[in-house]
Scaffold this motif. Structure first.
Motif, short mmCIF file in Angstrom:
data_model
loop_
_atom_site.label_atom_id
_atom_site.label_comp_id
_atom_site.label_asym_id
_atom_site.label_seq_id
_atom_site.Cartn_x
_atom_site.Cartn_y
_atom_site.Cartn_z
N THR A 238 4.05 0.25 -8.94
CA THR A 238 3.31 -0.86 -9.02
C THR A 238 3.71 -1.91 -7.89
O THR A 238 4.94 -2.60 -7.98
CB THR A 238 3.37 -1.44 -10.33
OG1 THR A 238 2.67 -0.86 -11.34
CG2 THR A 238 2.55 -2.83 -10.46
N GLN B 166 1.02 -1.17 -0.08
CA GLN B 166 0.00 -0.11 0.17
C GLN B 166 0.99 1.41 0.04
O GLN B 166 0.61 2.42 -0.55
CB GLN B 166 -0.82 -0.04 1.19
CG GLN B 166 -2.04 -1.23 1.22
CD GLN B 166 -2.68 -1.31 2.53
OE1 GLN B 166 -2.23 -1.21 3.57
NE2 GLN B 166 -3.90 -1.95 2.27
N LEU C 214 -3.61 -3.31 -6.23
CA LEU C 214 -2.11 -3.68 -5.84
C LEU C 214 -1.34 -3.98 -6.87
O LEU C 214 -0.10 -4.36 -6.57
CB LEU C 214 -2.36 -3.96 -4.55
CG LEU C 214 -2.62 -3.41 -3.27
CD1 LEU C 214 -2.72 -4.32 -1.91
CD2 LEU C 214 -1.98 -1.85 -3.06
N LYS D 209 2.02 1.76 -3.33
CA LYS D 209 1.11 2.11 -4.27
C LYS D 209 0.86 3.81 -4.15
O LYS D 209 0.84 4.50 -5.04
CB LYS D 209 -0.10 1.35 -4.22
CG LYS D 209 -1.47 1.70 -5.19
CD LYS D 209 -2.68 0.97 -4.90
CE LYS D 209 -3.49 1.31 -5.71
NZ LYS D 209 -4.15 2.73 -5.67
#
Length: 439
Positions: free
Chosen positions: A196, A188, A255, A191
């Motif tokens: 990526t 997370q 994700l 991201k």
């Protein structure tokens, strides 16, 4: 496909093998009996020809061993490539009575059962190399009902996380995740930074199952697959169903790579090495692809590995056919003894040249791993001692979980439907194999 998953056709072949074994009580072969002897590695074998069956991705693996063995003994060793799907092809041939002397084979209990090991395979109990295996390798795989039938020659594959060190450094990541929650939190964070986090090869399907299986590592240590084998727990129950649903949620949370539905194995390797993604959940064959793209220095600079599980850094091991060999009962005592002699040489005097030629981690305490083996592969090998078996290693049958997960990625199955379809097939496979709890 890089990891064997048994299809219904393969299980039908396995059932034929079992029936064939039951119908031949007068064969004179003692099922499960230890071989009479382990010949010296240099025993002369002039006039003896042995055959090894191999898959397309393992047919060059024995080259250095064969060259050394033929020179030492005078024997002739032929390698025959069995077309993919390899495992199904082998089972079909053996069911008709066509046997080699040796074959590369996935050394799990379910796949040894698929060959009706007690009838068709030589026992490797008492093999001279076994006590030289490092760490837990002596007992990790290759054994069925207390008898050793397979010889490990390379490190069993481990499901875990390959990551790009440079991407981590650019994002300010200095510590590796110590459990699943930290792992997802890292994804997370990446991201949010425009990276990526995870790259999945949904277009080729077979690796999708790793995301579910690593989430089951703790449960596997607690006997999950024993309970599944005994029909006391199902894929539709909370543990496995929860892992499937968690995987779907991570995809829905964005994700993964945007082309997850079409991305391939090659795309996955290029993305990680090129820094277009931070992490990949994969097995050892993935690193083989990276080795084809970059030299050891570049790989050491860019690529790392860590195992992951819900509570910590526990790897999930999944031996494949390129890791081990089995020796068949052919009815020819001289060839059977020569086969055991070849294995003794492979894991004896020929092993140092073998690991050098394969540029792979040594499994034997007496043979040093070559300096040219990338650090990530060495980390994979180190994770084995604390790892736990995968579905393929511990379940009595291996349903098409990966295909059902691929359908989920494509949007044609829900997580619930994935679990239901997998459980239904597992029960069908287990019943076909004669597993008591499913009769």
């Amino acid at each position: 496909m890089k990891i064997a998953v048994r299809s219904l056709a393969a299980v039908a072949a396995a059932a034929t093998l079992v029936l064939a074994g039951c119908s031949d009580p007068g064969s004179g072969q003692q099922t499960g009996a230890a071989p009479a002897s382990w010949p010296a590695q240099d025993t002369k074998l002039d006039g003896v020809t042995l055959t090894i069956w191999a898959a397309q991705n393992s047919n060059k693996t024995p080259d250095s061993v064969i060259a050394g063995f033929e020179k030492l003994t005078g024997a002739k060793v032929n390698v025959v490539t069995i077309p993919d799907p390899y495992e199904q092809g082998i089972q079909t041939k053996v069911a008709t009575g066509d046997k080699p002397d040796l074959a590369f084979w996935q050394p799990t209990a379910s796949m040894l059962t698929a060959l009706n090991a007690t009838t068709n395979l030589q026992s490797l109990d008492g093999a001279p190399w076994v006590d030289n295996y490092t760490g837990s390798l002596k007992d990790i795989t290759g054994i069925l009902d207390g008898t050793r039938y397979a010889a490990l020659v390379t490190t069993p594959a481990v499901e875990g996380v390959y990551y790009n060190k440079e991407v981590f450094a650019q994002a300010g990541v200095t510590d590796l995740p110590k459990n699943w929650d930290e792992f997802i939190a890292l994804g997370q964070k990446l991201k949010a930074a425009g990276v990526t986090p995870f790259f999945e090869m949904g277009g080729e399907k077979w690796a999708t199952q790793w995301w579910v299986q690593v989430q089951l590592a703790d449960a596997a240590k607690d006997g999950l697959w024993d309970r599944v084998n005994e029909n006391k727990e199902k894929f539709t129950d909370p543990t496995i169903q929860g892992a499937i649903s968690n995987y779907k949620q991570l995809i829905d949370d964005g994700l993964f790579n945007s082309d997850i539905k079409t991305a391939t194995f090659v795309d996955q390797g290029n993305a990680l090495l090129g820094g277009k993604a931070a992490m990949v959940m994969q097995v050892n064959s993935f690193f083989g692809q990276l080795q084809a793209l970059a030299d050891t220095d570049e790989l050491n600079q860019k690529i790392g590995f860590f195992p992951i599980s819900p509570s910590g850094n526990v790897g999930t091991f999944i031996p494949d056919q390129s890791n081990a060999l089995v020796a068949f009962k052919t009815g020819d005592d001289k060839r059977e003894a020569a086969t055991r002699q070849l294995l003794s040489y492979w894991l004896g005097d020929g092993y140092a040249d073998f690991v050098k030629a394969q540029n792979t981690v040594s499994l034997l305490s007496e043979v040093t791993t070559p300096d040219t083996v990338p650090l990530a592969l060495q980390d994979v090998a180190k994770s084995l001692d604390s790892s736990v078996g995968s579905m393929q290693a511990l379940a009595v049958a291996n349903p098409d979980l990966y295909l059902n997960l691929a359908d989920m990625i494509q949007g044609t199955k829900s997580p619930t439907e994935v679990a239901e379809a997998t459980q239904a097939q597992f029960a069908q496979l287990a019943k076909a194999q004669g597993v008591k709890a499913f009769q």
